[in-house]
Design a protein around this motif. Structure first.
Motif, PDB file in Angstrom:
ATOM      1  N   ASP A  93       0.831  -1.199   0.000  1.00 19.05           N
ATOM      2  CA  ASP A  93       0.000   0.000   0.000  1.00 19.05           C
ATOM      3  C   ASP A  93       0.870   1.256   0.000  1.00 19.05           C
ATOM      4  O   ASP A  93       0.569   2.217   0.676  1.00 19.05           O
ATOM      5  CB  ASP A  93      -0.906  -0.044   1.237  1.00 19.05           C
ATOM      6  CG  ASP A  93      -2.032   0.959   1.122  1.00 19.05           C
ATOM      7  OD1 ASP A  93      -2.238   1.502   0.020  1.00 19.05           O
ATOM      8  OD2 ASP A  93      -2.696   1.212   2.133  1.00 19.05           O
ATOM      9  N   ARG A  94       1.990   1.229  -0.723  1.00 21.42           N
ATOM     10  CA  ARG A  94       2.831   2.427  -0.782  1.00 21.42           C
ATOM     11  C   ARG A  94       2.595   3.091  -2.122  1.00 21.42           C
ATOM     12  O   ARG A  94       2.830   2.504  -3.161  1.00 21.42           O
ATOM     13  CB  ARG A  94       4.316   2.054  -0.635  1.00 21.42           C
ATOM     14  CG  ARG A  94       4.632   1.568   0.759  1.00 21.42           C
ATOM     15  CD  ARG A  94       4.714   2.723   1.753  1.00 21.42           C
ATOM     16  NE  ARG A  94       4.498   2.259   3.116  1.00 21.42           N
ATOM     17  CZ  ARG A  94       3.425   2.579   3.839  1.00 21.42           C
ATOM     18  NH1 ARG A  94       2.471   3.322   3.348  1.00 21.42           N
ATOM     19  NH2 ARG A  94       3.305   2.147   5.073  1.00 21.42           N
ATOM     20  N   ALA A 128       5.431   9.036   5.331  1.00 23.56           N
ATOM     21  CA  ALA A 128       4.918   7.853   4.631  1.00 23.56           C
ATOM     22  C   ALA A 128       3.663   8.256   3.872  1.00 23.56           C
ATOM     23  O   ALA A 128       2.986   9.215   4.250  1.00 23.56           O
ATOM     24  CB  ALA A 128       4.565   6.774   5.648  1.00 23.56           C
ATOM     25  N   ALA A 130       0.257   6.480   1.921  1.00 18.36           N
ATOM     26  CA  ALA A 130      -0.499   5.281   1.559  1.00 18.36           C
ATOM     27  C   ALA A 130      -1.715   5.680   0.723  1.00 18.36           C
ATOM     28  O   ALA A 130      -1.873   6.846   0.369  1.00 18.36           O
ATOM     29  CB  ALA A 130      -0.905   4.532   2.815  1.00 18.36           C
ATOM     30  N   LYS A 149      -1.633  12.617  10.432  1.00 18.92           N
ATOM     31  CA  LYS A 149      -2.123  11.791   9.321  1.00 18.92           C
ATOM     32  C   LYS A 149      -3.187  12.613   8.596  1.00 18.92           C
ATOM     33  O   LYS A 149      -4.149  13.090   9.223  1.00 18.92           O
ATOM     34  CB  LYS A 149      -2.718  10.513   9.917  1.00 18.92           C
ATOM     35  CG  LYS A 149      -3.013   9.436   8.914  1.00 18.92           C
ATOM     36  CD  LYS A 149      -3.226   8.121   9.665  1.00 18.92           C
ATOM     37  CE  LYS A 149      -3.700   7.026   8.753  1.00 18.92           C
ATOM     38  NZ  LYS A 149      -3.793   5.732   9.420  1.00 18.92           N
ATOM     39  N   GLU A 240       0.945  11.139  19.079  1.00 24.03           N
ATOM     40  CA  GLU A 240       2.300  11.200  19.636  1.00 24.03           C
ATOM     41  C   GLU A 240       3.236  10.413  18.704  1.00 24.03           C
ATOM     42  O   GLU A 240       2.856   9.346  18.215  1.00 24.03           O
ATOM     43  CB  GLU A 240       2.226  10.526  21.021  1.00 24.03           C
ATOM     44  CG  GLU A 240       3.522  10.103  21.581  1.00 24.03           C
ATOM     45  CD  GLU A 240       3.327   9.120  22.756  1.00 24.03           C
ATOM     46  OE1 GLU A 240       2.172   8.823  23.149  1.00 24.03           O
ATOM     47  OE2 GLU A 240       4.356   8.650  23.268  1.00 24.03           O
ATOM     48  N   VAL A 242       6.143   7.948  17.805  1.00 23.05           N
ATOM     49  CA  VAL A 242       6.861   6.869  18.496  1.00 23.05           C
ATOM     50  C   VAL A 242       8.043   6.433  17.637  1.00 23.05           C
ATOM     51  O   VAL A 242       8.091   6.727  16.435  1.00 23.05           O
ATOM     52  CB  VAL A 242       5.936   5.660  18.761  1.00 23.05           C
ATOM     53  CG1 VAL A 242       4.920   5.970  19.833  1.00 23.05           C
ATOM     54  CG2 VAL A 242       5.229   5.231  17.477  1.00 23.05           C
ATOM     55  N   ASN A 289       2.425  -2.429  10.819  1.00 19.80           N
ATOM     56  CA  ASN A 289       1.658  -1.701  11.831  1.00 19.80           C
ATOM     57  C   ASN A 289       2.009  -2.136  13.248  1.00 19.80           C
ATOM     58  O   ASN A 289       1.443  -1.624  14.211  1.00 19.80           O
ATOM     59  CB  ASN A 289       0.154  -1.908  11.624  1.00 19.80           C
ATOM     60  CG  ASN A 289      -0.358  -1.133  10.430  1.00 19.80           C
ATOM     61  OD1 ASN A 289       0.264  -0.167  10.009  1.00 19.80           O
ATOM     62  ND2 ASN A 289      -1.491  -1.552   9.891  1.00 19.80           N
ATOM     63  N   ASP A 308      -1.743   2.516  13.416  1.00 13.46           N
ATOM     64  CA  ASP A 308      -2.842   2.373  12.453  1.00 13.46           C
ATOM     65  C   ASP A 308      -4.079   1.687  13.068  1.00 13.46           C
ATOM     66  O   ASP A 308      -4.166   0.460  13.092  1.00 13.46           O
ATOM     67  CB  ASP A 308      -2.349   1.587  11.225  1.00 13.46           C
ATOM     68  CG  ASP A 308      -3.325   1.736  10.068  1.00 13.46           C
ATOM     69  OD1 ASP A 308      -4.411   2.323  10.268  1.00 13.46           O
ATOM     70  OD2 ASP A 308      -3.007   1.273   8.965  1.00 13.46           O
TER      71      ASP A 308
HETATM   72  N1  LIG Z   1       2.619   7.505  15.874  1.00 12.63           N
HETATM   73  C1  LIG Z   1       3.525   7.374  14.904  1.00 12.63           C
HETATM   74  N2  LIG Z   1       4.825   7.596  15.133  1.00 12.63           N
HETATM   75  C2  LIG Z   1       5.736   7.443  14.170  1.00 12.63           C
HETATM   76  N3  LIG Z   1       5.450   7.077  12.910  1.00 12.63           N
HETATM   77  C3  LIG Z   1       4.183   6.831  12.602  1.00 12.63           C
HETATM   78  C4  LIG Z   1       3.145   6.956  13.571  1.00 12.63           C
HETATM   79  N4  LIG Z   1       1.985   6.681  12.976  1.00 12.63           N
HETATM   80  C5  LIG Z   1       2.274   6.364  11.708  1.00 12.63           C
HETATM   81  N5  LIG Z   1       3.592   6.460  11.457  1.00 12.63           N
HETATM   82  C6  LIG Z   1       4.276   6.195  10.180  1.00 12.63           C
HETATM   83  O1  LIG Z   1       3.386   6.369   9.106  1.00 12.63           O
HETATM   84  C7  LIG Z   1       3.189   5.138   8.389  1.00 12.63           C
HETATM   85  C8  LIG Z   1       1.760   5.024   7.921  1.00 12.63           C
HETATM   86  O2  LIG Z   1       0.908   5.113   9.016  1.00 12.63           O
HETATM   87  P1  LIG Z   1      -0.483   4.313   9.062  1.00 12.63           P
HETATM   88  O3  LIG Z   1      -0.168   2.866   8.938  1.00 12.63           O
HETATM   89  O4  LIG Z   1      -1.211   4.772  10.258  1.00 12.63           O
HETATM   90  O5  LIG Z   1      -1.139   4.880   7.746  1.00 12.63           O
HETATM   91  P2  LIG Z   1      -2.044   4.158   6.661  1.00 12.63           P
HETATM   92  O6  LIG Z   1      -2.376   5.216   5.696  1.00 12.63           O
HETATM   93  O7  LIG Z   1      -3.146   3.461   7.307  1.00 12.63           O
HETATM   94  O8  LIG Z   1      -1.026   3.135   6.025  1.00 12.63           O
HETATM   95  P3  LIG Z   1      -1.275   1.583   5.685  1.00 12.63           P
HETATM   96  O9  LIG Z   1      -2.511   1.547   4.901  1.00 12.63           O
HETATM   97  O10 LIG Z   1      -0.027   1.220   4.919  1.00 12.63           O
HETATM   98  O11 LIG Z   1      -1.349   0.838   6.992  1.00 12.63           O
HETATM   99  C9  LIG Z   1       3.612   4.083   9.382  1.00 12.63           C
HETATM  100  O12 LIG Z   1       4.030   2.914   8.739  1.00 12.63           O
HETATM  101  C10 LIG Z   1       4.747   4.775  10.096  1.00 12.63           C
HETATM  102  O13 LIG Z   1       5.914   4.729   9.304  1.00 12.63           O
END
Ligand SMILES: Nc1ncnc2c1ncn2[C@@H]1O[C@H](COP(=O)(O)OP(=O)(O)OP(=O)(O)O)[C@@H](O)[C@H]1O
Length: 555
Positions: A93-94, A128, A130, A149, A240, A242, A289, A308
């Protein structure tokens, strides 16, 4: 017009990757054959790939929503052949990030204030990106590091349009595919729509994170980042920040000196605790995740970090109970119990034959037990069991499918961390302990205490409610008596009508017979009537008399 163009593009991509093969033998094949000359076919290299790989490539080319669609399909192992599901689970999903300035504008609009006012720093370059959202690092004015996000622009309308197309496609497949009743394409699309809708609401994701954080506060096993509610809306989620290592990055984990063995067992424990203690489980638990805390102080006692929170699962009280019992029955190889539980839980229709289901469960599970327990996947047994039960009309709740998929992921992560992980040895005592606690007298007493205020609130109304109920019963019985009298009257009237109808038909019939006999015997001279004619005439007269209305019937 736009959706026609989109449909044409989807059709072209599917044809190019020779996915029309999947529809061979269905009425759609004829139409696809007509379209083939107009579409360039895939190169020999692509054509030589197995069907699952071709589907994965096509979905990737169709864009983020179809990638999401493929990812969701990959979890439906109850529907997908294993080779296709395996390929789809590789979908990444990148996707290319969207413009950071556009992200700033969305944040400003959502928070109702300039980015500089809300944050001390906001990185325009995303961390990141997605299919649905992208993540930016930022800093609050109090110095805390956070991530923001942000939903992709116009994502909701794109999803709506693609879902409309998928629904139309599903309706077509439902009409034409020979296995449509098993695949239930429209139900699958509806499920995908639900999942995407949940992921489109970041406020909901924030709420999920908050609840999970509360359940795991102070835990050495799992950490959940804090939601910054002052900077969160349905389109922007601030958490926050992490720091950790993705749980599938074995090299990095080893380099950090993390005890993988301890970690793997913790993963299984965390899962069972989420499902059976909290009834609130993270249901998108792939390695990306689930991170491992990289704090050097935690090397010997490592903990996971969850990210996530778009998809979480909760079971009904009944499903939770029956599932726990089902796990215990699997541990004990008690196939009779497994079969009974499937029916008692309402997963199977009540007329299911227990002995047949028991035999089917035995046939599925026994081959597994020839292997050492440490090699057996509980998730796989569960998938096989549910599949078997599906042959007997099992109707699986989406939450159970979610659970089954999460268990698969967790076991996958666990085995990656420690290939020797004995899932059964870890899972069984955890489950037993949770169940003992859950159904212990103390817990039941606590549940009673929790409900006590509700009972006390309603207590003063009890005598009045009881009185009203009793009155209703008495009144009901009185009314029942009246109704029974009326019913008896109706039955009597029907009987009376029947008697008169039969009498009239019989009487008239016998008089006709008497006249015919008289005509035949006496001939044209009209002499005295023969004996049979007299008997028929007398019988006819008696029947007519019997049919005559009498008493109340005359009214
Ligand atoms: N609290 C956080 N602290 C640090 N990095 C984070 C945090 N939340 C998300 N990230 C970074 O952002 C990326 C994507 O976040 P998240 O998985 O929540 O988004 P997504 O759009 O749902 O992506 P996917 O569909 O690939 O799971 C994570 O893989 C991580 O690298």
């Amino acid at each position: 017009m736009r959706s026609l163009r989109r449909a044409w593009r989807i059709g072209r991509v599917l044809l190019r990757y020779r996915l029309d093969d999947l529809l061979d033998g269905t009425p759609a094949e004829r139409w696809l054959r007509l379209a083939r000359p107009f579409v360039p076919r895939a190169s020999g290299a692509i054509a030589a790939q197995p069907r699952g790989a071709r589907l994965r490539l096509a979905l990737q080319e169709l864009g983020p929503i179809f990638v999401k669609f493929g990812q969701i399909l990959s979890t439906r192992r109850d529907l997908m052949p294993p080779d296709v599901a395996d390929e789809l689970s590789l979908l990444q999903d990148r996707v290319a990030p969207f413009d950071g300035d556009a992200a700033r504008a969305i944040v400003e609009h959502a928070l109702g204030r300039p980015v500089a006012e809300a944050f001390a720093r906001f990185d325009t370059e995303p961390l990141a990106s997605a299919s649905i959202a992208q993540v930016h690092a930022a800093q609050l004015h109090d110095g805390r590091e956070v991530v923001v996000k942000v939903l992709r622009p116009r994502i909701a309308s794109q999803i709506r349009a693609d879902i409309a197309l998928l629904t139309a496609l599903a309706a077509l497949v439902e009409r034409t595919h020979p296995n449509a009743d098993k695949i239930r394409p429209r139900a699958v699309v509806a499920e995908i729509e639900n999942t995407l809708a949940a992921e489109l609401d970041l406020q909901r994701e924030g709420a999920n994170a908050s609840v999970l954080r509360r359940f795991w506060a102070g835990s050495d096993d799992l950490y959940v980042p804090e939601v910054i509610w002052s900077h969160t809306t349905d389109r922007v989620l601030t958490l926050e920040r992490v720091h950790g290592i993705p749980s599938d990055d074995i090299e990095a984990l080893d380099a950090a000196g993390i005890d993988r063995h301890a970690l793997a067992a913790k993963g299984v424990r965390v899962f069972y605790t989420q499902v059976f203690r909290d009834n609130f489980f993270h249901a998108d638990a792939h390695a990306g995740n689930i991170w491992v805390d990289s704090d050097p102080a935690r090397r010997a006692n490592p903990r996971f970090i969850a990210l996530d929170f778009g998809i979480v699962g909760q079971l009904s009280d009944e499903d939770q109970y029956y599932l726990a019992e089902n796990f215990m029955a699997i541990f004990n190889r008690d196939y009779r119990r497994i079969a009974e539980l499937h029916v008692q839980a309402g997963w199977m229709p009540p007329h299911t034959r227990i002995d047949e289901l028991e035999a089917a469960a035995r046939a599925v599970c026994e081959p597994y037990f020839t292997r050492p327990l440490s090699e057996i996947s509980l998730a796989e047994v569960l998938v096989k069991l549910f599949r078997t039960a599906q042959r007997y009309e099992l109707t699986l709740q989406p939450q159970l499918i979610l659970l089954q998929k999460t268990l698969l992921n967790i076991e996958g992560v666990g085995r990656l961390l420690d290939p020797k992980l004995d899932i059964w040895a870890v899972a069984r005592p955890v489950l037993e302990r949770i169940l003992v606690e859950r159904y212990s007298p103390q817990r039941l007493a606590a549940e009673f205490r929790r409900r006590l205020p509700e009972l006390v609130t309603h207590a003063p109304q009890m005598p009045r409610l009881l009185h009203a109920w009793l009155e209703q019963q008495v009144d009901g019985r009185h009314r029942t008596q009246i109704v029974s009298r009326e019913l008896a009257e109706l039955v009597r009237a029907i009987r009376e009508t029947q008697r008169r109808t039969v009498g009239a038909i019989l009487g008239t019939g016998l008089l006709v017979v008497a006249a015919v006999l008289y005509g035949l015997e006496a001939g044209p001279r009209l002499g005295p009537a023969p004996a049979w004619s007299w008997i028929a005439a007398l019988g006819g007269g008696w029947a007519l008399l019997a049919a005559w209305p009498r008493g109340r019937g005359r009214r």
